[in-house]
Each structure stands twice: as C-alpha cells, then as structure tokens.
Design a protein around this motif. Sequence first.
Motif, short mmCIF file in Angstrom:
data_model
loop_
_atom_site.label_atom_id
_atom_site.label_comp_id
_atom_site.label_asym_id
_atom_site.label_seq_id
_atom_site.Cartn_x
_atom_site.Cartn_y
_atom_site.Cartn_z
N ILE A 1 0.78 -1.15 -0.02
CA ILE A 1 0.10 -0.06 -0.01
C ILE A 1 0.81 1.27 0.02
N PHE A 2 1.89 1.16 0.61
CA PHE A 2 2.86 2.37 0.76
C PHE A 2 3.58 2.77 -0.52
N GLY A 3 3.83 1.48 -1.19
CA GLY A 3 4.63 1.79 -2.56
C GLY A 3 3.53 2.21 -3.67
N ILE A 4 2.26 1.68 -3.38
CA ILE A 4 1.18 2.10 -4.46
C ILE A 4 0.78 3.35 -4.15
N THR A 5 0.88 3.68 -3.04
CA THR A 5 0.36 5.28 -2.60
C THR A 5 1.49 6.36 -3.23
N PHE B 1 -14.59 7.01 -4.80
CA PHE B 1 -14.02 6.00 -4.28
C PHE B 1 -14.45 5.95 -2.76
N ASP B 2 -14.47 7.17 -1.89
CA ASP B 2 -14.88 6.91 -0.53
C ASP B 2 -16.24 6.33 -0.38
N ILE B 3 -17.27 6.58 -1.15
CA ILE B 3 -18.51 5.60 -1.47
C ILE B 3 -18.56 4.37 -1.77
N ILE C 1 -7.92 0.79 0.17
CA ILE C 1 -7.42 1.19 -1.11
C ILE C 1 -8.48 2.52 -1.36
N CYS C 2 -9.71 2.33 -1.41
CA CYS C 2 -10.57 3.46 -1.85
C CYS C 2 -10.71 4.29 -0.81
N CYS C 3 -10.69 4.17 0.11
CA CYS C 3 -11.04 5.40 1.16
C CYS C 3 -9.72 6.14 1.58
N ASP C 4 -8.73 5.01 2.27
CA ASP C 4 -7.47 5.74 2.51
C ASP C 4 -6.72 6.02 1.23
N VAL C 5 -6.10 5.08 0.36
CA VAL C 5 -5.13 5.62 -0.46
C VAL C 5 -5.56 6.54 -1.75
N VAL C 6 -6.85 6.07 -2.44
CA VAL C 6 -7.22 7.11 -3.34
C VAL C 6 -7.87 8.26 -2.73
N ASP D 1 -7.26 9.88 0.20
CA ASP D 1 -6.24 10.60 0.67
C ASP D 1 -5.48 11.27 -0.38
N ILE D 2 -5.13 10.26 -1.59
CA ILE D 2 -4.43 11.09 -2.60
C ILE D 2 -5.09 12.31 -3.17
N CYS D 3 -6.47 12.03 -3.29
CA CYS D 3 -7.58 12.97 -3.86
C CYS D 3 -7.41 14.33 -3.23
N GLY D 4 -7.34 14.17 -1.81
CA GLY D 4 -7.30 15.20 -0.90
C GLY D 4 -6.11 16.05 -1.03
#
Length: 194
Positions: free
Chosen positions: A23-27, A64-66, A106-111, A113-116
């Motif tokens: 997850i760290f690498g993907i993020t 993605f959060d939804i 992945i949806c809530c945290d990765v995508v 937070d990245i969008c944030g």
Amino acid sequence: MSKSDPAASKKERAKTARWVVTIFGITILVSGVISLVSDVIMESSGIFVAFVILLAIVLIGIVFDIVGMAVATADEKPFHSMAARKVPGAQESIRLLRSAERVSSICCDVVGDICGVVSGSASATIAAQVVARMEFSWPQVVSLVMSALVAGLTVGGKAIGKTVAINSCTEIVHTVGRFLYTLHHLPQLLRKKK
C-alpha cells in the motif's frame, strides 16, 4: 487452527507487513503520477479548466469513498443468490466483499487521501493563477477561500456519500462488480462484436 497458534500468528503478521509495504508503494506511485499530471495540465490551462480539473479530483475522492464504505457495509448473501442465477458481476462482487478490508483501505485511504492531497495542491495552483491575473490587496484571502471551498466540497460530498453508501450498499457493490466483470470480459465482448 487456534488463535494462539504462533505459526499462524507469525504468518498473519508477515501478511499484514507485506500489505502495508504494498500500500505504501502504491500510494507513492499513484500520488506522484496524479500530482505530476494534474500540475502539468493545470499550469498550462486557464482558470476555468483548472477549476473543472479540481472538481473532478474532489469527485473522484468522493466516489471512491462511497465505494469503500459500500464494500465495508454490504452483506454477501444477496450476491450468492445472484451468482447462482449467473448474474454478471455477482462473482466479482463476492470477491470484493471477501476482501472488504483491503478494498475499503484502497478506496477510502489510498485514493481518497491522494485526492485530498492533490486537490489541496490544485487549489493552491488555482489561487496562484487568480492572484497573478488580478490585483488583490490580500492574496492570502484567495488562497484561504480556495482551501475552504475544497475542504467544504470534500467533507460535504463525503458526508452525503457515506449516507448513500450505507443505504444503497448492495446496488453500489453490484455496480462495481458489473464494471469489473465488463473489464475482465472486454476482449471476449469485442471479439463477439467483430
């Protein structure tokens, strides 16, 4: 296998560690690519196009959060019935639900937070464009207004999205399952059309 089994416990810790590293690498990868692309596009576009891109980034985070919330709250039982009737997307939905923790992460945290982060950077770029094109006595006000607007849209959108996700979790998960089914079977569908 008991909960106190040391081998199983060690295996679970190793699995969790691999997941965290993945997850760290993907993020880092996804965040870098999205930031680079959005910065390049926003710097070379007008204020209106930059604002549309900003809204798109916020919307992606909300969607993605939804999906993450829907996967975390949906029940697997209706999808077994659909899978028995060979409804497209039912098997994919079951796989999503069986990996709910990871999908939600992945949806809530990765995508999400990245969008944030990217939307914050995009709002700063727009604020800089506005200040450069117009005379303002207090340029900080533009930056403050943009940050507040992005925060309001993001938090408000996610609040509405969570309600929708909880109330319509089965439909949302099935929609994502159908989308994954279509992606997986796209080559076959294209061959049939030819």
